[in-house]
Design an enzyme around this catalytic site. Sequence first.
Site, PDB file in Angstrom:
ATOM      1  N   CYS A  84       0.889  -1.166   0.000  1.00 52.21           N
ATOM      2  CA  CYS A  84       0.000   0.000   0.000  1.00 52.21           C
ATOM      3  C   CYS A  84       0.918   1.204   0.000  1.00 52.21           C
ATOM      4  O   CYS A  84       1.565   1.487   1.000  1.00 52.21           O
ATOM      5  CB  CYS A  84      -0.920   0.031   1.223  1.00 52.21           C
TER       6      CYS A  84
ATOM      7  N   CYS B 249      -0.678   4.253   2.481  1.00 47.45           N
ATOM      8  CA  CYS B 249      -0.584   4.149   3.940  1.00 47.45           C
ATOM      9  C   CYS B 249      -0.300   2.705   4.319  1.00 47.45           C
ATOM     10  O   CYS B 249       0.850   2.280   4.276  1.00 47.45           O
ATOM     11  CB  CYS B 249      -1.817   4.707   4.633  1.00 47.45           C
ATOM     12  N   SER B 250      -1.332   1.950   4.686  1.00 41.66           N
ATOM     13  CA  SER B 250      -1.089   0.578   5.112  1.00 41.66           C
ATOM     14  C   SER B 250      -2.331  -0.261   4.914  1.00 41.66           C
ATOM     15  O   SER B 250      -2.658  -1.102   5.746  1.00 41.66           O
ATOM     16  CB  SER B 250      -0.651   0.547   6.583  1.00 41.66           C
ATOM     17  N   CYS B 251      -3.058  -0.034   3.823  1.00 40.83           N
ATOM     18  CA  CYS B 251      -4.246  -0.821   3.520  1.00 40.83           C
ATOM     19  C   CYS B 251      -3.846  -2.297   3.421  1.00 40.83           C
ATOM     20  O   CYS B 251      -2.845  -2.628   2.789  1.00 40.83           O
ATOM     21  CB  CYS B 251      -4.881  -0.346   2.218  1.00 40.83           C
TER      22      CYS B 251
END
Lengths: 202, 117
Positions: free
Chosen positions: A106, A109-111
Amino acid sequence: MPHDHHDHDNHLDPMEARTRALETILTRKGLVDPAAVDAIIETYAEKVGPRNGAQVVARAWDDADFADWLARDATAAIASLGFSGRQGEHMQAVFNTDRVHNLVVCTLCSCYPWPVLGLPPVWYKSPAYRSRAVMEPRAVLRDFGLELPEGVTVRVWDSTAELRYLVIPQRPAGTEGMSRDALADLVTRESMIGTGLARVPA
Amino acid sequence: MHGRVILNQPDATRPDAPFTEPWQARVFALTVAMNEAGHFSWPDWAAVFGRHLKGARDGAGEYWHAWAAALEEMLALGGVAEGGEVAALTRRWQDAAHATPHGQPIELENAGRHRHG
């Protein structure tokens, strides 16, 4: 007993205090229920993790119809095993082959697909991984100890808040006749993100 | 071990633990709860969080600091809590901690109380 607790002044870490302030505000305004907050923490700190995804992969290895379903409609196929909910509403399964190796990142961000993998590991959230996975995926894979043959194409999938990917690693050789549970034990978290392969049975 | 070069592990005993400090779990869960209650959508959250993450360096600590800052921005944008209100209540929680005898739970009501008074 003389009390000497003035030697042990209580102190809240600034972030701890700030988080308590946020929770106090949200609770007082009736926007969140502290019990619901506790339940969310318990779920993601202890209950949900990559063992869920490993069951999905083992089933796909062992059941061609399920693998087809997973390829067509991953959200529904995964939900049929009981794994659904937050951040898994729209899933896509990407299958590794002899020619294609899939890698998930991602960049924003941090999906990450929480229902099947839990919360992401530290390295997945790091700026280094998020930028390098797209620009130099083979170098990243080498950092993880994974050297792919020349002819293999690396396909990088950038997760979003709406669409999450699960890599289906290739089934290792020498696993014929193994039970689904035994197969699931070979499926590592890294293999479902694409930074690793499934383990070869000992 | 995998991925030494880009790994930055704050907790060598549990390198995969999602949270290394309790407040991280709390701020995560508050965000999920607010999203679930319909106060903001996850794509809107991700856009704001992504912007905060841009300035963050490697390491779990910076990640969660960016997360907390993004949540504060979402709450300010939504008119739920202004920065001043959050800062004032943060100080109150710290006062409460100082006023609470060691070993007892820290309650906000303890703020402003003199322990030895």
